[in-house]
Scaffold this motif. Sequence first.
Motif, short mmCIF file in Angstrom:
data_model
loop_
_atom_site.label_atom_id
_atom_site.label_comp_id
_atom_site.label_asym_id
_atom_site.label_seq_id
_atom_site.Cartn_x
_atom_site.Cartn_y
_atom_site.Cartn_z
N ARG A 154 0.83 -1.21 0.00
CA ARG A 154 0.00 0.00 0.00
C ARG A 154 0.86 1.26 0.00
O ARG A 154 0.59 2.21 -0.74
N GLN A 155 1.91 1.27 0.82
CA GLN A 155 2.79 2.44 0.86
C GLN A 155 3.54 2.63 -0.45
O GLN A 155 3.77 3.77 -0.89
N LEU A 156 3.92 1.53 -1.08
CA LEU A 156 4.59 1.62 -2.38
C LEU A 156 3.66 2.24 -3.42
O LEU A 156 4.05 3.15 -4.16
N LEU A 157 2.44 1.76 -3.48
CA LEU A 157 1.48 2.29 -4.45
C LEU A 157 1.18 3.76 -4.17
O LEU A 157 1.02 4.56 -5.10
N GLN A 158 1.12 4.12 -2.89
CA GLN A 158 0.88 5.52 -2.54
C GLN A 158 2.03 6.40 -3.01
O GLN A 158 1.82 7.51 -3.53
N ALA A 159 3.26 5.91 -2.86
CA ALA A 159 4.43 6.68 -3.31
C ALA A 159 4.40 6.85 -4.83
O ALA A 159 4.70 7.95 -5.35
N TYR A 160 4.03 5.80 -5.56
CA TYR A 160 3.93 5.90 -7.01
C TYR A 160 2.83 6.88 -7.41
O TYR A 160 2.96 7.63 -8.38
N GLN A 161 1.72 6.88 -6.68
CA GLN A 161 0.63 7.80 -6.97
C GLN A 161 1.07 9.24 -6.78
O GLN A 161 0.74 10.12 -7.59
N ILE A 162 1.80 9.50 -5.70
CA ILE A 162 2.30 10.86 -5.45
C ILE A 162 3.23 11.30 -6.57
O ILE A 162 3.15 12.44 -7.06
N GLU A 163 4.11 10.40 -7.00
CA GLU A 163 5.04 10.74 -8.09
C GLU A 163 4.28 11.03 -9.38
O GLU A 163 4.64 11.93 -10.13
N ALA A 164 3.20 10.27 -9.60
CA ALA A 164 2.41 10.50 -10.81
C ALA A 164 1.72 11.86 -10.76
O ALA A 164 1.61 12.55 -11.78
N GLU A 165 1.27 12.26 -9.57
CA GLU A 165 0.59 13.55 -9.43
C GLU A 165 1.53 14.72 -9.69
O GLU A 165 1.08 15.79 -10.13
N TYR A 166 2.82 14.55 -9.41
CA TYR A 166 3.77 15.64 -9.68
C TYR A 166 3.76 16.04 -11.15
O TYR A 166 4.02 17.20 -11.49
N GLY A 167 3.50 15.11 -12.03
CA GLY A 167 3.55 15.39 -13.47
C GLY A 167 2.29 16.05 -14.00
O GLY A 167 2.24 16.37 -15.20
N ASN A 168 1.28 16.25 -13.14
CA ASN A 168 0.00 16.79 -13.64
C ASN A 168 -0.50 18.00 -12.86
O ASN A 168 -1.70 18.25 -12.81
N ARG A 169 0.43 18.76 -12.27
CA ARG A 169 -0.04 19.90 -11.49
C ARG A 169 0.94 21.06 -11.55
O ARG A 169 2.11 20.90 -11.89
N LEU A 170 0.40 22.23 -11.21
CA LEU A 170 1.21 23.43 -11.08
C LEU A 170 1.50 23.60 -9.60
O LEU A 170 0.58 23.80 -8.81
N ASP A 171 2.76 23.53 -9.23
CA ASP A 171 3.13 23.46 -7.82
C ASP A 171 4.10 24.58 -7.48
O ASP A 171 5.09 24.80 -8.19
N ALA A 172 3.83 25.30 -6.40
CA ALA A 172 4.72 26.36 -5.93
C ALA A 172 5.05 26.13 -4.47
O ALA A 172 4.16 25.81 -3.66
N TYR A 173 6.34 26.29 -4.11
CA TYR A 173 6.77 26.09 -2.72
C TYR A 173 8.08 26.83 -2.48
O TYR A 173 8.75 27.28 -3.42
N MET A 174 8.44 26.99 -1.23
CA MET A 174 9.70 27.63 -0.85
C MET A 174 10.77 26.56 -0.65
O MET A 174 10.48 25.45 -0.18
N ALA A 175 12.03 26.92 -1.00
CA ALA A 175 13.12 25.95 -0.85
C ALA A 175 14.45 26.68 -0.71
O ALA A 175 14.61 27.82 -1.14
N GLU A 176 15.40 25.98 -0.08
CA GLU A 176 16.78 26.46 0.03
C GLU A 176 17.57 25.82 -1.10
O GLU A 176 17.73 24.60 -1.14
N LEU A 177 18.09 26.65 -2.03
CA LEU A 177 18.83 26.13 -3.18
C LEU A 177 20.18 26.84 -3.30
O LEU A 177 20.33 27.99 -2.86
N THR A 178 21.11 26.15 -3.90
CA THR A 178 22.40 26.77 -4.22
C THR A 178 22.31 27.29 -5.65
O THR A 178 22.26 26.51 -6.60
N LEU A 179 22.31 28.60 -5.80
CA LEU A 179 22.13 29.23 -7.10
C LEU A 179 23.27 30.20 -7.35
O LEU A 179 23.58 31.04 -6.50
N ASP A 180 23.91 30.07 -8.52
CA ASP A 180 25.06 30.90 -8.86
C ASP A 180 26.14 30.80 -7.78
O ASP A 180 26.80 31.80 -7.42
#
Length: 252
Positions: free
Chosen positions: A150-176
């Motif tokens: 069940r947890q495996l299928l849930q993880a795959y479902q979450i990954e699939a949803e990433y490809g079908n949505r507009l998502d905005a969030y804050m993050a710490e990144l190394t840029l330039d």
Amino acid sequence: MNKLWCLALLPLSISLSVSADELVKPALKASIAAGQASQQRVEKAADAALAARQELQSAELQLRDLEAYNSYMHALVADQRKELARLNTQLGAVEETRQGLIPLMLQMQSDLAALVADDIPLRIDERLSRIQGLKATLARSDVSEAEKFRQLLQAYQIEAEYGNRLDAYMAELTLDGAPRRVEVLAVGRVALLAMTADHSLAWRWSAQQKAWLALDERWLSPLGDAFAMAKDKGIPQLLQLPLSVALQETQS
């Protein structure tokens, strides 16, 4: 002379009659007593025979009940043996399925880890944490195979949803070459973009170079509109944005 003899015999006769009566009465009493005792013994014997008959009838009834119960128990045990044999057969099939399921789940977890590693770094910390959690869960003996799957299928479902949505969030990144806290915008899996809070600088993730590349100023306005739409603060519109996929690697 004859008269005298008769008179002499009369007292003797009376004496003999009295003696016989006295003898008969005790014998009669003894006979009656014996008869009464015999009758009592007969009655006791009859009572005992009646009680024995009743006990025999009761024993016969109990025997019939026991035979019926024994027959029922034999049928029940036979049915339970059949059920046990069926369950053992099913258990064997389940064990075979389980033996095949475990390698499948391990392969699914490995494939998911490879997908995340090769994908754009969309919510990468969250996804890597999920992968590690799955790996730890699959190694636990106190978690059922059903829950692991069940947890495996849930993880795959979450990954699939990433490809079908507009998502905005804050993050710490190394840029330039410098760490920055920025807003990140993911358009499915085709574009991963970053922008400073004041909307003065922007970057896009290059899937080919596996790095963040700076965007020129012409992308700041459309990127700002895209962030507003992702936060439900802007009017839905057709967006023109730089992509992270190889088709637009020439754009900057």
